[in-house]
Design a protein around this motif. Structure first.
Motif, PDB file in Angstrom:
ATOM      1  N   THR A 233       0.832  -1.210   0.000  1.00 41.47           N
ATOM      2  CA  THR A 233       0.000   0.000   0.000  1.00 41.47           C
ATOM      3  C   THR A 233       0.863   1.255   0.000  1.00 41.47           C
ATOM      4  N   LEU A 234       1.904   1.246   0.833  1.00 44.37           N
ATOM      5  CA  LEU A 234       2.811   2.401   0.863  1.00 44.37           C
ATOM      6  C   LEU A 234       3.508   2.580  -0.477  1.00 44.37           C
ATOM      7  N   GLU A 235       3.772   1.452  -1.168  1.00 43.02           N
ATOM      8  CA  GLU A 235       4.381   1.540  -2.490  1.00 43.02           C
ATOM      9  C   GLU A 235       3.388   2.141  -3.493  1.00 43.02           C
ATOM     10  N   TYR A 236       2.119   1.777  -3.360  1.00 43.12           N
ATOM     11  CA  TYR A 236       1.089   2.365  -4.214  1.00 43.12           C
ATOM     12  C   TYR A 236       1.001   3.878  -4.006  1.00 43.12           C
ATOM     13  N   LEU A 237       1.081   4.289  -2.710  1.00 43.77           N
ATOM     14  CA  LEU A 237       0.866   5.699  -2.396  1.00 43.77           C
ATOM     15  C   LEU A 237       2.070   6.561  -2.729  1.00 43.77           C
ATOM     16  N   GLY A 238       3.251   6.045  -2.477  1.00 38.67           N
ATOM     17  CA  GLY A 238       4.438   6.867  -2.672  1.00 38.67           C
ATOM     18  C   GLY A 238       4.382   8.080  -1.756  1.00 38.67           C
ATOM     19  N   ASP A 239       4.975   9.172  -2.180  1.00 38.38           N
ATOM     20  CA  ASP A 239       4.935  10.414  -1.392  1.00 38.38           C
ATOM     21  C   ASP A 239       3.680  11.174  -1.788  1.00 38.38           C
ATOM     22  N   VAL A 240       2.548  10.709  -1.266  1.00 37.35           N
ATOM     23  CA  VAL A 240       1.270  11.241  -1.709  1.00 37.35           C
ATOM     24  C   VAL A 240       1.133  12.727  -1.393  1.00 37.35           C
ATOM     25  N   LEU A 241       1.732  13.171  -0.300  1.00 37.69           N
ATOM     26  CA  LEU A 241       1.634  14.590   0.050  1.00 37.69           C
ATOM     27  C   LEU A 241       2.440  15.466  -0.896  1.00 37.69           C
ATOM     28  N   LYS A 242       3.461  14.884  -1.491  1.00 38.10           N
ATOM     29  CA  LYS A 242       4.241  15.627  -2.486  1.00 38.10           C
ATOM     30  C   LYS A 242       3.396  15.902  -3.728  1.00 38.10           C
ATOM     31  N   TYR A 243       2.484  14.972  -4.047  1.00 34.61           N
ATOM     32  CA  TYR A 243       1.639  15.137  -5.230  1.00 34.61           C
ATOM     33  C   TYR A 243       0.711  16.333  -5.087  1.00 34.61           C
ATOM     34  N   VAL A 244       0.238  16.572  -3.841  1.00 34.62           N
ATOM     35  CA  VAL A 244      -0.761  17.630  -3.632  1.00 34.62           C
ATOM     36  C   VAL A 244      -0.139  18.923  -3.125  1.00 34.62           C
ATOM     37  N   LYS A 245       1.153  18.932  -2.934  1.00 32.30           N
ATOM     38  CA  LYS A 245       1.812  20.130  -2.414  1.00 32.30           C
ATOM     39  C   LYS A 245       1.560  21.369  -3.279  1.00 32.30           C
ATOM     40  N   PRO A 246       1.545  21.236  -4.620  1.00 37.79           N
ATOM     41  CA  PRO A 246       1.271  22.438  -5.435  1.00 37.79           C
ATOM     42  C   PRO A 246      -0.084  23.065  -5.133  1.00 37.79           C
ATOM     43  N   TYR A 247      -1.101  22.258  -4.857  1.00 34.72           N
ATOM     44  CA  TYR A 247      -2.414  22.804  -4.505  1.00 34.72           C
ATOM     45  C   TYR A 247      -2.326  23.582  -3.189  1.00 34.72           C
ATOM     46  N   LEU A 248      -1.672  22.979  -2.199  1.00 32.96           N
ATOM     47  CA  LEU A 248      -1.587  23.593  -0.866  1.00 32.96           C
ATOM     48  C   LEU A 248      -0.769  24.874  -0.908  1.00 32.96           C
ATOM     49  N   LYS A 249       0.254  24.853  -1.717  1.00 34.98           N
ATOM     50  CA  LYS A 249       1.117  26.034  -1.797  1.00 34.98           C
ATOM     51  C   LYS A 249       0.399  27.193  -2.479  1.00 34.98           C
TER      52      LYS A 249
END
Length: 1232
Positions: free
Chosen positions: A915-931
């Protein structure tokens, strides 16, 4: 005359003697006649069964057979209603019989005047006219038979006295000539018949009843032909002796013989037929000339064929004029228009608007008639008339004549048709080339054709080649008028002649010098763009048909004559297209293209370099791009045409592309990438076919060619990697979303690395396929649009899956799923921040990317790992048909269910890792939205997807391996620094996203708090912090605010959240908090939802609510507070055991002690209300209330407080006996 009548190129199948021997004399008793009243579809006949051809009448005449062997065998014969002695009638009554014939003709003419529209009358007239015509024909056929059977050649003159009958018999030939002459004069010219008679040509041949005019017209045709037959039979019977018309000569002094009459009448007949054709030609347009026949009905066609057969037959045995000679003489008179008395009869008044075009038209339609034999059947006989056609060609191409293109096209169409009928004639090409070599710069257009006439302009090398190849194959000649100009029709004539041999010598050998000699330095420099295109068209035709290499070499030499400074962009593009057209010919002929390819590719390299350094000059860039796009199109056509890519095609993929690609923009780059995809796909397809080896049993000479082709494939692959891939690699992390073609091309290179790994660049080795996937499919920094399209090309490729399996690389599917996660989460990444409505999300993202994500989702759900998870979670395959966002959520749910269903610790541990392999650094994917705090759709998607992850995968996140990810999710999404600052307003989009998804996080965290053994306390602290920070942020200003929506804490409500209610503080000191009514409304709704009262609720909530009742006068607050007290009191009553009652009593006792001294009336009023709900509770509080009352009076130091005691008594009055007892005690104290 001999020039006009060339010898027949094919001898007849049967000689006259053999045909005579085989002749079977089965003749119909009905004489032959002209008739177009028959169904041409019946039995496939071309002529009526009673026609002169089909009935065998002509053949019998030519073979000197009895014209009617089964007729006129009786002693007497009926002619014109009278009985005559068969063997003597013509001798004794020749003039009388011909007079009767003329009388019958006159009667038929009278019937024409009596024509009626009444059907009954019309049928009668038809029958009468048919009878008259039959009598006339019967007589003329009788004349033929009589001459053949009974006329004897004159004996050598002697002195014996002749019998009167013998004298008449001796004079019969002369009399016949005179009567036939008189008959021709009587009937006159065909073309001079009244218009109402000539109009009978237009009557449909399917009619059953014909007017008298139709019969009269066809009788004239019969008479004109039968006069020639009779004269021919007479001449043959008299062994070609000359017969003089003595009486006529004596009267007029003019010479008249059977031969002169035949020649004059045949000439007049040809003239009449041509004049009729002229009248028809006046209604024919040049574009329709070949499809429009020169005859009005099949009888005219038959008459032409009869003349051909008879005149050419007589020409073989004597020096008489042949058919073509007679026609040529007649047509020449149209040009010359003589005004003297020697002019051909009838043509002094002929008005032909275009004699030249008419002559071509006649040649075109008369030549096919030579295909018919004397029986009217098709034959292969050829009789050319080239000398006259050459004259026509010279007139058509005479500059002084100024023949228009619209006419010239028709002339050359006719010439092309004649080439198919007649033998090779190089003079035709010579004459035409002399003309076109001087007019190469002409457009050869017809103004009134408009856009249709622009079809010959070639935009690509392939279309240029296809255009000239049409000239080299059989075409529908009538359609050429609109589809080709006269120059291309000339090329068709040239191509047709180049395909034949002349006495063992190829025509090219004979005409080569004439063509080459017209091109020299000055002439080449005079060529305009149109002239250059015509130049290429000529040599492309020749290259297709004859010595390709020699011709291409000569063309290159001739092009070197052009001054570089004078070559415009358009001309240079045309030259490049011409080069590629020659390359295509090389490819089709399986010839190596190395030398020619290097020449044109070197020129491309120079222009690509100029294009790279030209940045701001728009005009210059546009001109250069015209050339470069021409080269790209040409190379693509070469690759698509080549069968094995074994002809040095790699020479065309030089380093010019390394300079071109960085300079391309927008549509330019799109074109280059599309071209590159075609080349990659073509190379892979051909390489696969070649790798399979030659087909079993293939012994053709090219069966070994694929073995050689593999070396060339390696060279092409090397050129592609070297000159194209570096740019592709540099664009994967561009600042703007890349074009879809970039992903398509990258996928093509990946598959090429799979097929031919050895030629991939060194930095991709030793496993180029894995390197390509890491670069374009699994790199988190690559644009999601590129990744989704790239992976969609590859996911289903079984060869790729096998390659990763053979490498032992097991993370292939997991990393692909991770990329899918990222692509879905980042679907709004390239959208600007703003306040779009949620319903506009799909419009904002763009339909194409949504479709691409949907396709990628469909393919992801077919991966074996994903299928296995869905199977274990009992999730149907229809999930992938949903939109990508919902499909991702369903997959997250399936992962959570699958984990929950596992039993052993190793299985669970492996599932957590996967599951962790599926997710990867999931927060990195959404960082542009948050920024960027947007766009709103991106924030909502982020919080919703990760919220679903926290809720549905809570058991996985509760594990020690995944807790670090959980803490990061809380810190980044729920408790970032901006949220911790309570006095700072959050962006509306962010707050909205959190509000919608917060229940998912709270529910998941609540579950994790219960499950976690090591971090339970810390997680509870986090949960409390989340509740504390978001309770106030989502609280409405008033409970009655419409559209405020449900508080997210209510949506996440559960028993596990209740202990954290302590984090809700309604008072800071004695000051009530803002939005107190909303806080109380929230508490009330919590109590209503839970339907039970916990000890913690009584201990924490009730004191604060009672305080509100005492301290706050706002009606809404009082009402809600009262409702809360009611719920809690009733809840304690419903609770089991006495623990709730004790707790409630304790709270009220403390409340009384705290507030009675100051707010005695309010406290008593509250207790009065509570007494209604729970009398026992208040009764138990009597001692406390009484003591608090006394303590209050003591503190005041004013003695007993009467008002306070009266209020207290009112409360006690509701408490039954205990209350009355307490009232009595208070009164007793007062009495003392």
């Amino acid at each position: 005359m001999e020039d006009d009548c060339g010898a027949s190129s094919t001898s007849p199948f049967l000689t006259d003697s053999l045909e005579l021997a085989m002749e079977v004399e089965h003749e119909s008793s009905r004489p032959a006649f002209f008739s177009c009243a028959f169904d041409s579809q019946n039995g496939g006949r071309r002529f009526s069964a009673e026609s002169y051809l089909a009935s065998g009448s002509l053949k019998r005449v030519l073979l000197r057979l009895d014209p009617s062997p089964n007729d006129y065998e009786e002693d007497t014969v009926e002619l014109f209603g009278f009985q005559w002695v068969t063997e003597m009638a013509l001798v004794e009554s020749c003039g009388f019989l011909f007079g009767l014939l003329r009388e019958q003709i006159y009667r038929l003419e009278n019937l024409v005047q009596m024509s009626s529209s009444d059907f009954g009358q019309a049928a009668h007239l038809h029958s009468e006219a048919e009878r008259i015509r039959h009598q006339c024909l019967k007589f003329l056929h009788y004349v033929k038979v009589f001459i053949f059977r009974y006329l004897e050649p004159p004996e050598v003159e002697n002195d014996r006295v002749l019998h009167p009958y013998e004298e008449l018999e001796a004079q019969l030939p002369s009399v016949l000539v005179e009567e036939l002459h008189a008959l021709t004069v009587h009937v006159g010219h065909l073309c001079e018949l009244p218009s109402n008679v000539l109009a009978a040509f237009t009557i449909p041949n399917q009619a059953k009843v014909f007017p008298p005019s139709w019969h009269l017209l066809h009788l004239h045709l019969d008479i004109n032909w039968l006069v020639l037959e009779v004269l021919h039979v007479l001449g043959e019977k008299l062994k070609r002796q000359v017969v003089y018309a003595n009486h006529f000569i004596n009267l007029t002094g003019e010479n008249l013989t059977n031969i002169s009459l035949f020649e004059k009448h045949s000439g007049n007949l040809v003239s009449d037929l041509i004049r009729l054709a002229i009248n028809k030609y006046t209604k024919v347009r040049p574009s329709e000339a070949l499809a429009s026949s020169h005859y009005s009905c099949t009888c005219i066609k038959e008459l032409w064929i009869l003349l051909i057969q008879l005149l050419d037959h007589r020409n073989k045995g004597s020096n008489t004029e042949c058919f073509w000679s007679l026609v040529n003489t007649t047509l020449r008179n149209i040009f010359e228009r003589p005004s003297t008395s020697e002019s051909v009869s009838g043509f002094d008044t002929v008005q032909c608007k275009d004699p030249l075009s008419f002559s071509w038209w006649m040649m075109n339609h008369l030549a096919p008639l030579y295909q018919f034999d004397r029986n009217g059947n098709l034959d292969e006989k050829k009789e050319s008339n080239w000398k006259f056609v050459e004259e026509l060609l010279k007139k058509s191409t005479d500059a002084q004549a100024g023949v228009l293109e619209e006419h010239l096209r028709m002339h050359l169409q006719c010439c092309l048709t004649l080439c198919s009928f007649w033998d090779l004639n190089l003079s035709v090409v010579t004459i035409l080339w002399d003309y076109y070599s001087k007019n190469l710069n002409s457009c050869f257009t017809v103004p009134w054709l408009g856009l249709k006439d622009l079809a010959n302009i070639s935009k690509t090398s392939l279309s240029m080649l296809e255009l000239v190849k049409r000239c080299c194959c059989e075409q529908q000649v009538p359609s050429l008028y609109n589809s080709s100009n006269s120059y291309f029709i000339f090329l068709s004539i040239l191509a047709r002649i180049m395909k034949e041999e002349n006495n063992g010598v190829h025509p090219w050998k004979q005409i080569k010098g004439r063509i080459y000699s017209k091109f020299h330095r000055k002439r080449m420099q005079e060529l305009t763009e149109v002239g250059l295109q015509n130049f290429f068209s000529l040599f492309l035709v020749l290259a297709v048909l004859v010595e390709t290499e020699d011709i291409v070499s000569r063309v290159l030499d001739l092009l070197d004559f052009l001054a570089p400074s004078s070559i415009t962009t358009a001309r240079r593009a045309l030259i490049w297209r011409g080069h590629f057209a020659f390359l295509l010919i090389y490819v089709e002929k399986n010839m190596d293209i190395s030398a020619l390819a290097e020449k044109v590719s070197n020129a491309f390299r120079e222009k690509a370099k100029e294009f790279l350094v030209t940045k701001n000059d728009h005009t210059q860039r546009q001109n250069l791009w015209t050339l470069l796009s021409t080269y790209i199109d040409g190379v693509q056509e070469v690759f698509e045409t080549s069968c094995y890519l074994s002809l040095s095609e790699e020479k065309l993929l030089n380093d010019g592309f390394t300079m071109l690609l960085p300079a391309c923009r927008g549509a330019e780059l799109s074109m280059v990438l599309n071209f590159l995809q075609v080349v990659l796909a073509r190379l892979r397809s051909v390489h696969e076919r070649v790798s399979q080896g030659p087909q079993l049993g293939n012994t053709a000479p090219d069966a070994q060619l694929p073995l050689v082709a593999k070396e060339h494939h390696l060279a092409v692959a090397s050129a592609l990697w070297r000159n194209f891939f570096p740019y592709l690699k540099s664009q994967r992390m561009s600042q703007t979303p890349p074009s879809p073609q970039l992903a398509d091309t990258a996928a093509g290179f990946t598959l090429l690395a799979l097929d031919i790994p050895s030629k991939a660049l060194s930095d991709l080795q030793p496993q180029p396929v894995l390197s390509m996937m890491r670069l374009f499919g699994w790199d988190d920094m690559v644009w999601p649009q590129l990744v989704s399209r790239y992976l969609s090309h590859l996911i289903e490729n079984s060869s790729l899956c096998e390659a990763f399996s053979s490498m032992g690389y097991t993370s292939y599917e997991a990393l692909t799923v991770r990329s899918w996660f990222r692509c879905v989460l980042q679907m709004f990444l390239d959208q600007p921040s703003g306040a779009w409505a949620k319903t506009d999300a799909e419009r904002t993202v763009g339909k194409s990317y949504m479709e691409q994500l949907t396709e990628m989702t469909r393919l992801i759900f077919k991966l074996s790992e994903v299928e296995n998870i869905l199977l274990k979670a009992n999730v149907g395959q229809s999930v992938f048909k949903q939109d990508p966002k919902n499909a991702l959520v369903q997959f997250i749910k399936a992962v959570g269910r699958t984990y929950s269903g596992l039993q052993t610790l190793p299985e669970k541990s492996a599932m957590v890792a996967k599951t962790l392999e599926y997710l990867g650094d999931v927060l990195k994917y959404v960082k542009p939205y948050l920024k960027a705090k947007g766009p709103p759709e991106g924030l909502q998607l982020t919080y919703w997807i990760i919220g679903c992850l926290v809720k549905f995968c809570a058991p996985i996140l509760a594990t020690s391996k995944a807790q670090q990810l959980l803490f990061r999710i809380v810190d980044c999404l729920l408790l970032p620094h901006s949220v911790l600052q309570q006095d700072k307003e959050l962006p509306v989009a962010l707050l909205s996203a959190i509000q919608e998804s917060l229940p998912l996080y709270l529910q998941g965290l609540s579950f994790i708090c219960c499950q976690s053994q090591t971090q339970g306390a810390y997680l509870n602290q986090l949960l409390g912090s989340i509740i504390r920070h978001y309770f106030g942020r989502f609280l409405p200003s008033s409970p009655a605010v419409p559209g405020a929506g449900q508080h997210p804490l209510l949506a996440a409500l559960g028993s596990s959240l209740i202990p954290n209610i302590k984090y809700l503080r309604m008072f800071k000191g004695h000051a009530p908090p803002p939005r107190l009514a909303s806080v109380l409304a929230f508490i009330l709704e919590v109590l209503q939802r839970t339907q039970s009262t916990e000890l913690c609720d009584t201990d924490l909530v009730l004191p604060a609510v009672l305080k509100c009742l005492v301290l706050v006068n706002e009606l809404q607050v009082k009402k809600i507070s009262t409702d809360i007290v009611q719920y809690m009191v009733e809840g304690c009553q419903a609770g089991s055991g006495g623990e709730h009652a004790t707790q409630l009593t304790s709270v009220f006792r403390q409340f009384i002690q705290d507030y009675t001294a100051v707010y005695d009336h309010r406290v008593l009023s509250i207790l009065e209300t509570v007494a209604v709900l729970d009398q026992t509770l208040v009764t138990s509080l009597i001692p406390t209330i009484t003591q608090s009352l006394k303590d209050s009076e003591h503190k005041q130091g004013l003695g007993r407080n009467a008002a306070q005691r009266e209020a207290y008594k009112r409360l006690l009055s509701h408490l039954a006996e205990a209350g009355q007892n307490e009232i009595q005690k208070l009164e007793n104290e007062t009495a003392q």
